[in-house]
Write a protein that holds these residues in place. Structure first.
Motif, PDB file in Angstrom:
ATOM      1  N   PHE A   1       0.841  -1.207   0.000  1.00 54.64           N
ATOM      2  CA  PHE A   1       0.000   0.000   0.000  1.00 54.64           C
ATOM      3  C   PHE A   1       0.880   1.263   0.000  1.00 54.64           C
ATOM      4  CE2 PHE A   1      -2.227   3.111   2.875  1.00 54.64           C
ATOM      5  CZ  PHE A   1      -3.375   3.343   2.126  1.00 54.64           C
ATOM      6  N   ALA A   2       1.855   1.287   0.895  1.00 54.85           N
ATOM      7  CA  ALA A   2       2.724   2.463   1.033  1.00 54.85           C
ATOM      8  C   ALA A   2       3.589   2.663  -0.210  1.00 54.85           C
ATOM      9  CB  ALA A   2       3.608   2.301   2.268  1.00 54.85           C
ATOM     10  N   LYS A   3       4.139   1.568  -0.700  1.00 59.86           N
ATOM     11  CA  LYS A   3       5.023   1.642  -1.875  1.00 59.86           C
ATOM     12  C   LYS A   3       4.253   2.147  -3.085  1.00 59.86           C
ATOM     13  CE  LYS A   3       8.307  -1.292  -4.428  1.00 59.86           C
ATOM     14  NZ  LYS A   3       7.662  -1.776  -5.665  1.00 59.86           N
ATOM     15  N   LYS A   4       3.059   1.627  -3.281  1.00 63.34           N
ATOM     16  CA  LYS A   4       2.277   1.998  -4.457  1.00 63.34           C
ATOM     17  C   LYS A   4       1.891   3.475  -4.398  1.00 63.34           C
ATOM     18  CE  LYS A   4       2.077  -0.729  -6.858  1.00 63.34           C
ATOM     19  NZ  LYS A   4       3.121  -0.866  -7.918  1.00 63.34           N
ATOM     20  N   ILE A   5       1.512   3.971  -3.228  1.00 62.75           N
ATOM     21  CA  ILE A   5       1.173   5.395  -3.097  1.00 62.75           C
ATOM     22  C   ILE A   5       2.406   6.261  -3.389  1.00 62.75           C
ATOM     23  CG2 ILE A   5       0.587   7.197  -1.405  1.00 62.75           C
ATOM     24  CD1 ILE A   5      -1.429   5.239  -0.194  1.00 62.75           C
ATOM     25  N   GLY A   6       3.539   5.850  -2.888  1.00 66.64           N
ATOM     26  CA  GLY A   6       4.775   6.582  -3.166  1.00 66.64           C
ATOM     27  C   GLY A   6       5.066   6.642  -4.663  1.00 66.64           C
ATOM     28  N   GLU A   7       4.930   5.501  -5.323  1.00 68.23           N
ATOM     29  CA  GLU A   7       5.204   5.452  -6.772  1.00 68.23           C
ATOM     30  C   GLU A   7       4.221   6.329  -7.549  1.00 68.23           C
ATOM     31  OE1 GLU A   7       6.774   0.780  -6.850  1.00 68.23           O
ATOM     32  OE2 GLU A   7       4.931   1.335  -7.897  1.00 68.23           O
ATOM     33  N   MET A   8       2.944   6.225  -7.202  1.00 62.88           N
ATOM     34  CA  MET A   8       1.915   6.939  -7.978  1.00 62.88           C
ATOM     35  C   MET A   8       2.028   8.446  -7.819  1.00 62.88           C
ATOM     36  SD  MET A   8      -1.494   4.554  -7.904  1.00 62.88           S
ATOM     37  CE  MET A   8      -1.657   4.304  -6.155  1.00 62.88           C
ATOM     38  N   SER A   9       2.528   8.864  -6.676  1.00 61.75           N
ATOM     39  CA  SER A   9       2.626  10.302  -6.416  1.00 61.75           C
ATOM     40  C   SER A   9       4.020  10.832  -6.742  1.00 61.75           C
ATOM     41  CB  SER A   9       2.296  10.576  -4.940  1.00 61.75           C
ATOM     42  OG  SER A   9       3.291   9.999  -4.110  1.00 61.75           O
ATOM     43  N   GLY A  10       4.832  10.018  -7.365  1.00 63.57           N
ATOM     44  CA  GLY A  10       6.196  10.443  -7.670  1.00 63.57           C
ATOM     45  C   GLY A  10       6.975  10.815  -6.405  1.00 63.57           C
ATOM     46  N   GLY A  11       6.678  10.125  -5.296  1.00 58.08           N
ATOM     47  CA  GLY A  11       7.392  10.345  -4.044  1.00 58.08           C
ATOM     48  C   GLY A  11       6.887  11.511  -3.210  1.00 58.08           C
ATOM     49  N   LYS A  12       5.835  12.182  -3.678  1.00 56.18           N
ATOM     50  CA  LYS A  12       5.354  13.352  -2.927  1.00 56.18           C
ATOM     51  C   LYS A  12       4.408  12.975  -1.785  1.00 56.18           C
ATOM     52  CE  LYS A  12       4.137  15.480  -6.732  1.00 56.18           C
ATOM     53  NZ  LYS A  12       4.790  14.591  -7.727  1.00 56.18           N
ATOM     54  N   PHE A  13       3.752  11.822  -1.912  1.00 56.84           N
ATOM     55  CA  PHE A  13       2.868  11.340  -0.849  1.00 56.84           C
ATOM     56  C   PHE A  13       3.528  10.075  -0.302  1.00 56.84           C
ATOM     57  CE2 PHE A  13      -1.828   9.778  -0.077  1.00 56.84           C
ATOM     58  CZ  PHE A  13      -1.569   9.696   1.272  1.00 56.84           C
ATOM     59  N   GLN A  14       4.105  10.215   0.869  1.00 55.32           N
ATOM     60  CA  GLN A  14       4.862   9.094   1.434  1.00 55.32           C
ATOM     61  C   GLN A  14       4.200   8.562   2.688  1.00 55.32           C
ATOM     62  OE1 GLN A  14       9.042   9.377   1.652  1.00 55.32           O
ATOM     63  NE2 GLN A  14       9.214   9.707  -0.561  1.00 55.32           N
ATOM     64  N   VAL A  15       4.108   7.245   2.757  1.00 56.22           N
ATOM     65  CA  VAL A  15       3.527   6.570   3.914  1.00 56.22           C
ATOM     66  C   VAL A  15       4.612   5.691   4.530  1.00 56.22           C
ATOM     67  CG1 VAL A  15       1.707   5.007   4.713  1.00 56.22           C
ATOM     68  CG2 VAL A  15       1.268   6.525   2.748  1.00 56.22           C
ATOM     69  N   SER A  16       4.958   5.941   5.789  1.00 55.54           N
ATOM     70  CA  SER A  16       5.932   5.071   6.459  1.00 55.54           C
ATOM     71  C   SER A  16       5.173   4.022   7.272  1.00 55.54           C
ATOM     72  CB  SER A  16       6.862   5.895   7.359  1.00 55.54           C
ATOM     73  OG  SER A  16       6.114   6.607   8.328  1.00 55.54           O
ATOM     74  N   VAL A  17       5.659   2.788   7.213  1.00 60.08           N
ATOM     75  CA  VAL A  17       4.971   1.663   7.869  1.00 60.08           C
ATOM     76  C   VAL A  17       5.723   1.295   9.146  1.00 60.08           C
ATOM     77  CG1 VAL A  17       4.268  -0.754   7.622  1.00 60.08           C
ATOM     78  CG2 VAL A  17       4.114   0.809   5.650  1.00 60.08           C
ATOM     79  N   HIS A  18       4.971   1.170  10.245  1.00 60.93           N
ATOM     80  CA  HIS A  18       5.583   0.907  11.550  1.00 60.93           C
ATOM     81  C   HIS A  18       5.053  -0.378  12.163  1.00 60.93           C
ATOM     82  CE1 HIS A  18       7.346   4.964  11.506  1.00 60.93           C
ATOM     83  NE2 HIS A  18       6.252   5.272  10.830  1.00 60.93           N
ATOM     84  N   VAL A  19       5.981  -1.156  12.740  1.00 64.01           N
ATOM     85  CA  VAL A  19       5.600  -2.436  13.344  1.00 64.01           C
ATOM     86  C   VAL A  19       4.986  -2.213  14.730  1.00 64.01           C
ATOM     87  CG1 VAL A  19       7.333  -3.766  12.058  1.00 64.01           C
ATOM     88  CG2 VAL A  19       7.923  -2.785  14.298  1.00 64.01           C
ATOM     89  N   PRO A  20       4.278  -3.224  15.246  1.00 58.08           N
ATOM     90  CA  PRO A  20       3.661  -3.086  16.572  1.00 58.08           C
ATOM     91  C   PRO A  20       4.719  -2.727  17.617  1.00 58.08           C
ATOM     92  CG  PRO A  20       2.918  -5.108  15.509  1.00 58.08           C
ATOM     93  CD  PRO A  20       3.993  -4.543  14.634  1.00 58.08           C
ATOM     94  N   GLY A  21       4.397  -1.767  18.451  1.00 57.29           N
ATOM     95  CA  GLY A  21       5.305  -1.391  19.528  1.00 57.29           C
ATOM     96  C   GLY A  21       6.215  -0.230  19.164  1.00 57.29           C
ATOM     97  N   GLU A  22       6.393   0.001  17.875  1.00 58.37           N
ATOM     98  CA  GLU A  22       7.291   1.083  17.460  1.00 58.37           C
ATOM     99  C   GLU A  22       6.654   2.432  17.807  1.00 58.37           C
ATOM    100  OE1 GLU A  22       8.505   0.562  13.387  1.00 58.37           O
ATOM    101  OE2 GLU A  22       9.475   2.542  13.340  1.00 58.37           O
ATOM    102  N   LEU A  23       5.390   2.600  17.443  1.00 60.71           N
ATOM    103  CA  LEU A  23       4.664   3.826  17.802  1.00 60.71           C
ATOM    104  C   LEU A  23       3.495   3.503  18.714  1.00 60.71           C
ATOM    105  CD1 LEU A  23       4.277   5.368  14.206  1.00 60.71           C
ATOM    106  CD2 LEU A  23       6.074   5.898  15.867  1.00 60.71           C
ATOM    107  N   VAL A  24       2.887   2.347  18.453  1.00 61.89           N
ATOM    108  CA  VAL A  24       1.587   1.987  19.006  1.00 61.89           C
ATOM    109  C   VAL A  24       1.587   0.464  19.223  1.00 61.89           C
ATOM    110  CG1 VAL A  24      -0.862   1.810  18.320  1.00 61.89           C
ATOM    111  CG2 VAL A  24       0.438   3.889  17.757  1.00 61.89           C
ATOM    112  N   PRO A  25       0.947  -0.050  20.274  1.00 59.28           N
ATOM    113  CA  PRO A  25       0.875  -1.509  20.438  1.00 59.28           C
ATOM    114  C   PRO A  25       0.058  -2.167  19.323  1.00 59.28           C
ATOM    115  CG  PRO A  25       0.158  -0.349  22.439  1.00 59.28           C
ATOM    116  CD  PRO A  25       0.270   0.672  21.350  1.00 59.28           C
TER     117      PRO A  25
END
Lengths: 341, 341
Positions: B34-58
């Motif tokens: 999901f994140a990679k595809k959004i990055g590609e489609m927006s030419g890198g202008k819309f970036q989504v970083s993916v975080h594992v459990p516990g990194e930000l939120v349980p």
């Protein structure tokens, strides 16, 4: 937060020719979804116009038109083009082939996409899965089918490649575009026809002239449509537009099957209320057709290297997939179909 | 042809928290796609970083974090949050619910998306289907399950809402995140566990400590994951980015299920080679669980207006879908599972 940036994006217009009449909102609709989504994602800068059969190109002229660059894109059922090479059929459905989930899995996580793209390369085509009908019904027959003998001499409209197996059973296959079948059945030019399933078939009106509706469509256990893109047109796209084409195709792939799965049940009920007799093909017919299909595949593997390469991988994937689906998927579904909700 | 244009597009960075550890390339992988595809489609202008459990939120904190805007997005199984409202469960899977194609159809062409979005609105969530595991296996048991009596007292890790039915059978459900189950099973804190199916389950290693592998997972006939987007973050997006979110989710929805369907067969073979005993739940267990589930749904419909509104539509859709799937889908699949390929 949102900070404005300035970016040059090209304005692109593509023409897409569909093999399906606009009245079929499912299968024609998938091309509309694809085009609309690309337009939205590009802020209107990448526009795809969708054209019905005959407007630019005949229903079965999609491969030629995309190959030659007459249009940049098409939406069609690859198996219509088995006359060019039987390997096309594997891109849609072959008799006793994979179901829709298995075929999607082979394309996206098996070797399906890689192998089919290698094959399509000689036609200047880059493909994206663009919808699946699910397992189709086995069609509409004036007379009942009680044994393989009832197939002999039957003039039967069937989509593409399946005609080869039907011929081996003594049937007389006819490859007629969706928009022209009703007239042929009504006039008696054909004795029987298949199309897709209750929702589409009801629209095309076959139940008015043939009351026996058989299942399953053993030649289309999960028929996939594809978006075909001219290779040069695709390669000329900037990377962001390429990604939009891929994601828009996946969106159409998901929503087209959803339409069929959501709309077939009510259509089936209406058909039955209109006097349609829904019945299973006898096992003797299935078994004879299966035997003929397997013999055909052996012959093709011996005579056509393209077929052999793609089919060998397809068959191995299918064998393992059926083994797995036999357990939890099949048991869950059969239990749910046995209880009263 | 391509002519350059100038367009201002905002730069956007979103944080997405996943409920799943990175080792699960299937279910965690869907968020990466999901994140990679959004990055590609927006030419890198819309970036989504993916975080594992516990990194930000349980692992199970996704709803709270998205609701409060701690993160803009999450990828999770809605049924984890049945403690807030049982209606969440319908967004993933309920015991004896729909299979994956049916649930996708209900979302995209039935009333599913509309009804669930009305429900999620009170949590400031806009959702997009983001993967389905297919029918899951029924889990790993130290001892064999021969009758409903064998469920009594069983400490069983089960995903979310299904625990309510399990309790009614006398079981002791435990809601434990994927990354923490193995230890609990090894230590004997639990007697049994379910997770997804062969490919994921093999990675988590359950076969090393419990050899009885049952099917079907009657509580998860097709478990859907969702992308949850904070409503304000979503509404603040320009329309092109909104369309990218939708199409990227559909791409992840398609490719995640493809991974499961393509990879489960070989994993099942390896598990069997490792001495795992694959067996069907006895019909007596299925029947008792079905009865308890239906009673629970009646109780919830009487006590929870959210549940009643969504479930009534879900159930009607499911009833018709099962009627239809009984014909050509089931017959095609059962025939293919009966022949030697």
């Amino acid at each position: 937060g949102a900070a404005p940036a300035v970016q040059a994006q090209p304005t692109i217009r593509w023409r897409l020719t569909s093999s399906f009449p606009k009245s079929l909102d499912t299968i024609h609709g998938a091309a509309d979804v694809f085009a609309k989504k690309i337009g939205e994602m590009s802020g209107g800068k990448f526009q795809v116009s969708v054209h019905v059969p005959g407007e630019l190109v005949p229903a079965f002229g999609v491969v030629d038109a995309v190959q030659q660059g007459t249009v940049e894109a098409g939406h069609t059922a690859p198996y219509y083009y088995f006359g060019k090479d039987d390997t096309f059929a594997i891109g849609t459905a072959i008799p006793f082939g994979m179901n829709s989930r298995q075929l999607t899995a082979w394309f996206y996580d098996g070797n399906g996409m890689k192998l089919m793209r290698e094959f399509y390369d000689q036609y200047n085509i880059v493909n994206f899965p663009g919808g699946n009908t699910g397992a189709q019904m086995g069609g509409w027959y004036r007379k009942e089918i009680k044994s393989p003998a009832d197939i002999k001499g039957l003039k039967f409209r069937v989509g593409g490649f399946a005609g080869k197996v039907l011929s081996r059973l003594g049937g007389v296959p006819q490859n007629i575009p969706g928009g022209e079948i009703y007239q042929a059945l009504e006039k008696g030019t054909i004795d029987a026809t298949e199309w897709v399933g209750p929702y589409d078939d009801e629209k095309l009106g076959f139940y008015k002239v043939a009351k026996n509706y058989y299942y399953p469509g053993w030649w289309e256990g999960g028929a996939q449509l594809d978006f075909y893109i001219n290779k040069k047109a695709y390669n000329d796209l900037p990377n962001d537009y390429k990604a939009m084409v891929e994601a828009a195709a996946s969106h159409a792939h998901t929503t087209m099957q959803a339409m069929y799965d959501a709309r077939n049940p009510a259509a089936l009920k209406r058909l039955v209320a209109n006097g349609v007799k829904v019945q299973a093909f006898p096992k003797s017919v299935m078994d004879e057709a299966f035997k003929q299909a397997m013999e055909l595949y052996e012959e093709l593997s011996a005579s056509n290297p393209n077929w052999k390469k793609v089919y060998t991988d397809y068959r191995n994937f299918q064998r393992d997939a059926n083994l797995w689906f036999r357990f939890t998927e099949a048991r869950f579904d059969s239990y749910m179909q046995s209880v009263k909700l």
